[in-house]
Design an enzyme around this catalytic site. Structure first.
Site, PDB file in Angstrom:
ATOM      1  N   SER A  41      -0.680  17.902 -25.041  1.00  0.00           N
ATOM      2  CA  SER A  41      -1.470  19.110 -24.778  1.00  0.00           C
ATOM      3  C   SER A  41      -2.889  18.779 -24.323  1.00  0.00           C
ATOM      4  O   SER A  41      -3.463  19.506 -23.500  1.00  0.00           O
ATOM      5  CB  SER A  41      -1.508  19.979 -26.039  1.00  0.00           C
ATOM      6  OG  SER A  41      -2.101  19.259 -27.104  1.00  0.00           O
ATOM      7  N   ASP A  95      -2.356  10.244 -31.235  1.00  0.00           N
ATOM      8  CA  ASP A  95      -2.105  10.969 -32.480  1.00  0.00           C
ATOM      9  C   ASP A  95      -2.984  10.480 -33.628  1.00  0.00           C
ATOM     10  O   ASP A  95      -3.309  11.232 -34.528  1.00  0.00           O
ATOM     11  CB  ASP A  95      -0.628  10.840 -32.879  1.00  0.00           C
ATOM     12  CG  ASP A  95       0.263  11.415 -31.800  1.00  0.00           C
ATOM     13  OD1 ASP A  95       0.005  12.546 -31.369  1.00  0.00           O
ATOM     14  OD2 ASP A  95       1.189  10.711 -31.356  1.00  0.00           O
ATOM     15  N   GLU A 114       4.463   5.796 -21.464  1.00  0.00           N
ATOM     16  CA  GLU A 114       2.996   5.761 -21.577  1.00  0.00           C
ATOM     17  C   GLU A 114       2.523   4.311 -21.673  1.00  0.00           C
ATOM     18  O   GLU A 114       1.577   3.907 -20.994  1.00  0.00           O
ATOM     19  CB  GLU A 114       2.550   6.554 -22.806  1.00  0.00           C
ATOM     20  CG  GLU A 114       2.732   8.066 -22.650  1.00  0.00           C
ATOM     21  CD  GLU A 114       2.510   8.848 -23.919  1.00  0.00           C
ATOM     22  OE1 GLU A 114       2.292  10.061 -23.816  1.00  0.00           O
ATOM     23  OE2 GLU A 114       2.579   8.266 -25.014  1.00  0.00           O
TER      24      GLU A 114
HETATM   25  C1  5RP Z   1       2.991  11.837 -26.367  1.00  0.00           C
HETATM   26  C2  5RP Z   1       1.738  11.351 -26.977  1.00  0.00           C
HETATM   27  C3  5RP Z   1       0.569  12.275 -26.922  1.00  0.00           C
HETATM   28  O1  5RP Z   1      -0.425  11.683 -26.139  1.00  0.00           O
HETATM   29  C4  5RP Z   1       0.041  12.503 -28.311  1.00  0.00           C
HETATM   30  O2  5RP Z   1       1.085  13.032 -29.108  1.00  0.00           O
HETATM   31  C5  5RP Z   1      -1.136  13.506 -28.298  1.00  0.00           C
HETATM   32  O3  5RP Z   1      -0.674  14.777 -27.957  1.00  0.00           O
HETATM   33  P1  5RP Z   1      -1.605  16.053 -28.071  1.00  0.00           P
HETATM   34  O4  5RP Z   1      -2.714  15.868 -27.086  1.00  0.00           O
HETATM   35  O5  5RP Z   1      -0.702  17.213 -27.749  1.00  0.00           O
HETATM   36  O6  5RP Z   1      -2.118  16.123 -29.489  1.00  0.00           O
HETATM   37  O7  5RP Z   1       1.623  10.258 -27.474  1.00  0.00           O
HETATM   38  O8  5RP Z   1       4.003  10.879 -26.496  1.00  0.00           O
END
Ligand code: 5RP
Length: 246
Positions: A41, A95, A114
């Site tokens: 997001s 995260d 990623e």
């Molecule tokens: C997806 C990821 C995201 O970058 C991570 O979960 C952060 O997401 P958000 O910006 O929605 O908190 O690692 O695999």
């Protein structure tokens, strides 16, 4: 469940981070031609708010979700990651961010691609809100996502239990029955840590030795150049700005 006030404070912090990140992109990386784009997001918000920066660049998406978001904004210069060697700049969320800038990623299940982009990028920038930054010398808060070959999932779960660093749990879907299937056709096991881990790279290397494990959501600090942390009123910028490859 967060009440409205708490969640809108976090949204404001995300906005602050994205505003700063957008200015930073123009100030420092205006000449970046090939840009890797993470998932989540926060990245979506940054792309939306900073759309013009992404036009006329070669965009390398880390997931189907990010590709669809780019296309929905009329950003049609995305290419298949398999055909790209060097990436000038990689932009993503996270995260959990430790004080040593080790990251845990993968809530969105896109961490394999990623990381595939991050390792071939010259500069890696992560944009997060303050709830992600612990400032501690270890990782612990978020489970470590582990991408696993489906045929070996039972074996991997047993081995993860035997290793004893955490409790493994196969990630289940919500929009379909059965396990979540990643963009690469694999399963994801979330490994909830039993105690803080001060050397995430060493844990990552241990996990990678288990047959069936393809990748982990541990992004050690050598894959991190700059972290923009959005606060309720302002930002905190951490890291080394530029860096080499893994
Ligand atoms: C997806 C990821 C995201 O970058 C991570 O979960 C952060 O997401 P958000 O910006 O929605 O908190 O690692 O695999």
């Amino acid at each position: 469940m967060l009440d409205m006030d708490a969640s809108s404070i976090i949204e404001q912090a995300k906005l602050n981070a994205c505003d700063y990140a957008c200015r930073h992109l123009y100030d420092k990386y205006g000449d970046a031609l090939v840009v890797g784009v993470g998932t989540g997001s926060t990245v979506k918000l940054l792309i939306t708010k900073c759309r013009d920066f992404f036009t006329k660049r070669v965009l390398v998406p880390s997931s189907h979700d990010t590709l669809l978001h780019l296309v929905s904004l009329g950003l049609n210069t995305a290419v298949d990651p398999a055909g790209v060697d060097d990436i000038d700049l990689y932009i993503d969320g996270a995260d959990e961010v430790s004080g040593k800038l080790d990251l845990v990623k993968g809530r969105g299940g896109a961490f394999l691609r990623e990381k595939s982009l991050a390792v071939r990028s010259r500069v890696r920038m992560y944009v997060v809100d303050y709830t992600k930054y612990t400032g501690l010398n270890h990782i612990y808060v978020k489970p470590i996502p582990i991408e696993v070959v489906p045929v070996s999932v039972k074996y991997v779960i047993r081995k993860l239990q035997e290793l004893g660093y955490g409790e493994p749990l196969l990630r289940m879907g919500t929009g379909k029955d059965g396990p979540v299937v990643s963009d690469n056709g694999n399963f994801i096991v979330d490994y909830r840590l039993l105690k803080p881990v001060e050397d995430p790279l060493s844990l990552h290397n241990t996990l990678k030795l288990v047959h069936g494990v393809i990748e982990t959501g541990i992004f050690p600090s050598n894959l991190v150049d700059i972290v923009v942390v959005g606060e309720p009123a302002g930002v905190r910028v951490l890291g080394k700005n530029t860096g080499g490859r893994e």
